[in-house]
Design a protein around this motif. Structure first.
Motif, short mmCIF file in Angstrom:
data_model
loop_
_atom_site.label_atom_id
_atom_site.label_comp_id
_atom_site.label_asym_id
_atom_site.label_seq_id
_atom_site.Cartn_x
_atom_site.Cartn_y
_atom_site.Cartn_z
N LEU A 342 -17.80 2.26 -7.08
CA LEU A 342 -16.88 2.95 -6.19
C LEU A 342 -15.56 2.18 -6.04
N ALA A 343 -15.63 0.86 -5.92
CA ALA A 343 -14.42 0.06 -5.79
C ALA A 343 -13.56 0.15 -7.05
N CYS A 344 -14.20 0.07 -8.23
CA CYS A 344 -13.45 0.18 -9.48
C CYS A 344 -12.81 1.56 -9.62
N ARG A 345 -13.52 2.59 -9.19
CA ARG A 345 -12.98 3.95 -9.29
C ARG A 345 -11.71 4.10 -8.46
N GLU A 346 -11.67 3.47 -7.29
CA GLU A 346 -10.47 3.55 -6.46
C GLU A 346 -9.29 2.79 -7.07
N ILE A 347 -9.59 1.68 -7.72
CA ILE A 347 -8.53 0.84 -8.29
C ILE A 347 -8.02 1.39 -9.61
N ASN A 348 -8.91 1.97 -10.41
CA ASN A 348 -8.55 2.38 -11.77
C ASN A 348 -7.34 3.33 -11.77
N GLY A 349 -6.35 2.98 -12.61
CA GLY A 349 -5.16 3.81 -12.72
C GLY A 349 -4.05 3.47 -11.74
N THR A 350 -4.26 2.48 -10.88
CA THR A 350 -3.22 2.11 -9.91
C THR A 350 -1.99 1.58 -10.65
N VAL A 351 -0.83 2.14 -10.34
CA VAL A 351 0.44 1.75 -10.96
C VAL A 351 1.27 0.98 -9.94
N LEU A 352 1.81 -0.14 -10.39
CA LEU A 352 2.69 -0.94 -9.54
C LEU A 352 4.06 -1.00 -10.20
N GLN A 353 5.07 -0.56 -9.47
CA GLN A 353 6.43 -0.67 -9.95
C GLN A 353 6.90 -2.12 -9.77
N PRO A 354 7.95 -2.52 -10.46
CA PRO A 354 8.44 -3.89 -10.30
C PRO A 354 8.70 -4.24 -8.84
N GLY A 355 8.16 -5.34 -8.40
CA GLY A 355 8.33 -5.79 -7.02
C GLY A 355 7.32 -5.23 -6.06
N GLU A 356 6.53 -4.25 -6.46
CA GLU A 356 5.55 -3.64 -5.57
C GLU A 356 4.33 -4.54 -5.43
N VAL A 357 3.70 -4.52 -4.22
CA VAL A 357 2.57 -5.39 -3.91
C VAL A 357 1.28 -4.58 -3.92
N PHE A 358 0.28 -5.07 -4.61
CA PHE A 358 -1.05 -4.49 -4.61
C PHE A 358 -1.86 -5.08 -3.47
N SER A 359 -2.47 -4.20 -2.65
CA SER A 359 -3.36 -4.63 -1.58
C SER A 359 -4.73 -4.02 -1.84
N PHE A 360 -5.75 -4.86 -1.99
CA PHE A 360 -7.09 -4.36 -2.27
C PHE A 360 -7.59 -3.46 -1.15
N ASN A 361 -7.40 -3.88 0.09
CA ASN A 361 -7.89 -3.06 1.21
C ASN A 361 -7.14 -1.73 1.31
N ASN A 362 -5.83 -1.72 1.03
CA ASN A 362 -5.09 -0.47 1.09
C ASN A 362 -5.49 0.48 -0.02
N VAL A 363 -5.74 -0.05 -1.21
CA VAL A 363 -6.09 0.81 -2.35
C VAL A 363 -7.52 1.30 -2.24
N VAL A 364 -8.46 0.42 -1.94
CA VAL A 364 -9.89 0.79 -1.91
C VAL A 364 -10.24 1.44 -0.59
N GLY A 365 -9.63 1.00 0.49
CA GLY A 365 -9.93 1.55 1.79
C GLY A 365 -11.18 0.92 2.38
N GLU A 366 -11.54 1.41 3.56
CA GLU A 366 -12.71 0.88 4.24
C GLU A 366 -13.99 1.29 3.51
N ARG A 367 -14.89 0.33 3.38
CA ARG A 367 -16.14 0.60 2.69
C ARG A 367 -17.15 1.15 3.71
N THR A 368 -17.40 2.47 3.68
CA THR A 368 -18.26 3.13 4.66
C THR A 368 -19.37 3.91 3.97
N ILE A 369 -20.38 4.23 4.75
CA ILE A 369 -21.49 5.04 4.22
C ILE A 369 -20.98 6.41 3.82
N GLU A 370 -20.00 6.97 4.59
CA GLU A 370 -19.46 8.29 4.29
C GLU A 370 -18.81 8.34 2.91
N LYS A 371 -18.28 7.23 2.45
CA LYS A 371 -17.66 7.18 1.13
C LYS A 371 -18.67 6.89 0.02
#
Length: 604
Positions: A342-371
């Motif tokens: 599930l974590a890899c699926r959320e990250i896969n394909g993430t594009v960062l423009q020059p100067g943009e910051v990658f945040s694992f929590n922002n990209v993957v989101g909260e890890r919940t049972i609902e997800k």
């Protein structure tokens, strides 16, 4: 002190001794016989000193007038000691005849050689004059001085300087240098640049450097070589007055339109199309000029300059290079594998423009049972393991961290685990916890990048793709810099029998690691190493429950009886802290003082 002084002092002492003895001023004796003996001794001493002085004097005189050179006197490598002047002269002539022809001096100029041979520059040294100087050595002072020099020569050799007897043809040397200076002299000529607009042809005629030979400096250098006798080769350069560097920038600005590659404009948030240029490659032409010889001609034909990246190519090949990749095996645990996927699926394909910051929590989101996240093992406060949704996803975080490191991207935020993990090198891991600890890195390149992530074949696979802007590669290594051993702590349980011992908390050794970036060029040649980050892994002591036993209870009762018999001025028992409570407090203090590094969200 000289021999003459010694003899004179001895003579004076003898005379004074005899005089004082005669007067009775120095030696006092009641008997007439004693005075007479002393007087005779003084006179004898004076006479002896006089004889020594006269002997040394006449010996020195005979040495001055002898027809032999003092012993061990050497001239031009020949020991002429003990020879008369004629024999010394013949010996020197024979020796010099063998070595004179080899006395060649060569001056190496940038484009030619000057050779000064003995026949052209100098005659053989004057053997007669050198023999005469050897004969005169030590005879110029007085007789006693000659004796002193003679005795010194018997002990060690004396070497006469023969270079002053070398006859050098200075006129020939100067003439040869001046003729060479005239031949090499060259006036400075500046380069010429012309543009044929009809043919669109740029012609560059390189100039000539001004060049001259410093006659006086070279002449002094050559004469000094003969004077000192050092005839090793001399390297001598011309004085250069270089012509001006060709400046092509005005021609480039006037006649050229530079090509421009398609690129992403962040301010306008759109792809900028390519621009076809016209003119010439100024960098390449300048490099050609730098390698060309003076006076040469270079022709540059103007023409179309195509961009290396069109908009179409940018869209179809936006991420042509694998900037970094990392894969690690994962355990075959259904819940944990689900979380990784599930974590890899959320990250896969993430594009960062020059100067943009990658945040694992922002990209993957909260890890919940609902997800769909399952419970997995994490490390809680105190080093205990427990189950929580999303447990295990730090393997994905660490894989992304490794890729960011080896792609040489800027790390913004990162925390290590509580303990070293097995899927990356110690010191190269990263952990997250929703709402508290994040992992972030910045796209510090000038082109966009994309993150690919998947779980397949028993591996977590992460890569960062984009345009390779570096002329080097990066690998990671780590070094253990400190080991923090755990200790064994015992907690006494009075309800347990003697000899009872059970492990309550498993121990962990603490470690401190430095991670390093190792840089290599594209051919694999090592360039340098840079420190990256320090990681501290917590140590936890082994905690054992031990029994007090019946024997300890009996000892406790005896101790209580003794305390009841204690005099009233003894410190009350309530002020003392039992040993069992002390151990318990120590353990509680350790847990209560746990730093933020011990919090469970650091330790997935």
């Amino acid at each position: 002190m000289s021999l003459a002084c010694c003899c004179a002092e001895l003579l004076l002492w003898g005379i004074l001794y005899a005089y004082n003895c005669a007067k009775g001023g120095i030696f006092i004796s009641n008997g007439k016989r004693t005075k007479t003996i002393v007087l005779i001794v003084g006179i004898c001493a004076a006479v002896l000193a006089l004889l020594i002085f006269l002997g040394a004097f006449f010996w020195g005189k005979s040495l001055q007038n002898s027809g032999e050179i003092f012993p061990n006197v050497c001239v031009s490598g020949v020991n002429v000691g003990g020879m008369d002047q004629k024999a010394a002269e013949e010996a020197l002539e024979e020796s010099l005849a063998k070595t004179h022809a080899e006395r060649i001096l060569t001056v190496q100029l940038p484009d030619r050689k000057l050779v000064f041979d003995p026949q052209s520059t100098n005659t053989p040294p004057d053997a007669e004059a050198m023999a005469a100087e050897a004969m005169a050595y030590g005879r110029s002072g007085g007789a006693l001085a000659a004796l002193k020099t003679y005795l010194q020569c018997r002990k060690s050799a004396y070497i006469l300087d023969a270079e002053e007897h070398l006859q050098v043809d200075t006129d020939y040397i100067r003439q040869l240098i001046e003729e060479t200076a005239e031949d090499v002299a060259q006036e400075k000529v500046q380069s010429e640049v012309t543009m044929d607009e009809e043919k669109e042809l740029l012609t560059i005629k390189l100039g000539y450097n001004g060049r001259k030979l410093d006659v006086e400096k070279l002449y002094e250098t050559v004469i000094n070589a003969y004077t000192t006798g050092d005839l090793s080769d001399i390297r001598f350069s011309y004085d250069i007055d270089p012509y001006d560097i060709v400046d092509l920038q005005p021609y480039y600005d006037e006649y050229c339109t530079p090509a421009r590659n398609a690129y992403y404009n962040k301010a306008e948030d759109r792809l900028m199309p390519e621009v076809v240029g016209y003119g010439f490659d100024i960098i390449a032409v300048n490099a050609q000029i730098a390698l060309a010889e003076e006076g040469s001609t270079i022709e540059v034909q103007l023409g179309v300059m195509e961009p290396t990246m069109t908009a179409e190519e940018y869209n179809t090949k936006n991420y042509p290079d694998v900037l970094a990749s990392y894969q690690s095996a994962h355990t075959y645990n259904t819940n944990r594998t689900t979380n990784l996927t599930l974590a890899c699926r959320e990250i896969n394909g993430t594009v960062l423009q020059p100067g943009e910051v990658f945040s694992f929590n922002n990209v993957v989101g909260e890890r919940t049972i609902e997800k769909g996240y399952k419970e997995g093992i994490i490390y809680a406060d105190g080093g205990e393991s427990e189950m929580e949704e999303g447990g295990g996803i730090c393997q994905v975080v660490s894989s992304v961290y490794m890729c960011a490191l080896t792609a040489d991207l800027q790390i913004v935020e990162r925390q290590p685990h509580m303990y070293p993990v097995g899927y990356v090198k110690p010191g190269c891991d990263a952990t997250v916890y929703w709402g508290a600890v994040d992992f972030k890195f910045k796209n510090s390149n000038s082109t966009p990048i994309k993150i690919n992530a998947e779980v397949s074949g028993g591996y977590v696979k992460v890569s960062i793709v984009g345009t390779n802007e570096h002329d080097y590669k990066v690998t990671m290594s780590s070094q253990l810099v400190e080991t923090i051993p755990y200790e064994e702590v015992e907690k006494v349980d009075a309800t347990k029998p003697a000899g009872y011992r059970e492990l309550e908390q498993a121990p962990h050794t603490g470690y401190v690691y430095w991670s390093y970036k190792n840089f290599y060029d594209l051919n694999g040649v090592f360039l340098r190493t840079e420190k990256c980050a320090i990681s501290e892994y917590t140590k936890y002591d082994a905690v054992y429950i031990v029994g007090a036993g019946a024997e300890e209870e009996e000892e406790k009762e005896v101790e209580e009886e003794k305390q009841e018999e204690t005099p009233s001025d003894t410190k009350p028992e309530e002020d003392k802290k039992p040993e069992q409570n002390t151990n318990t407090n120590k353990n509680n203090n350790k847990n209560n003082n746990s730093s933020d590094d011990d919090r469970k969200y650091y330790r997935r």
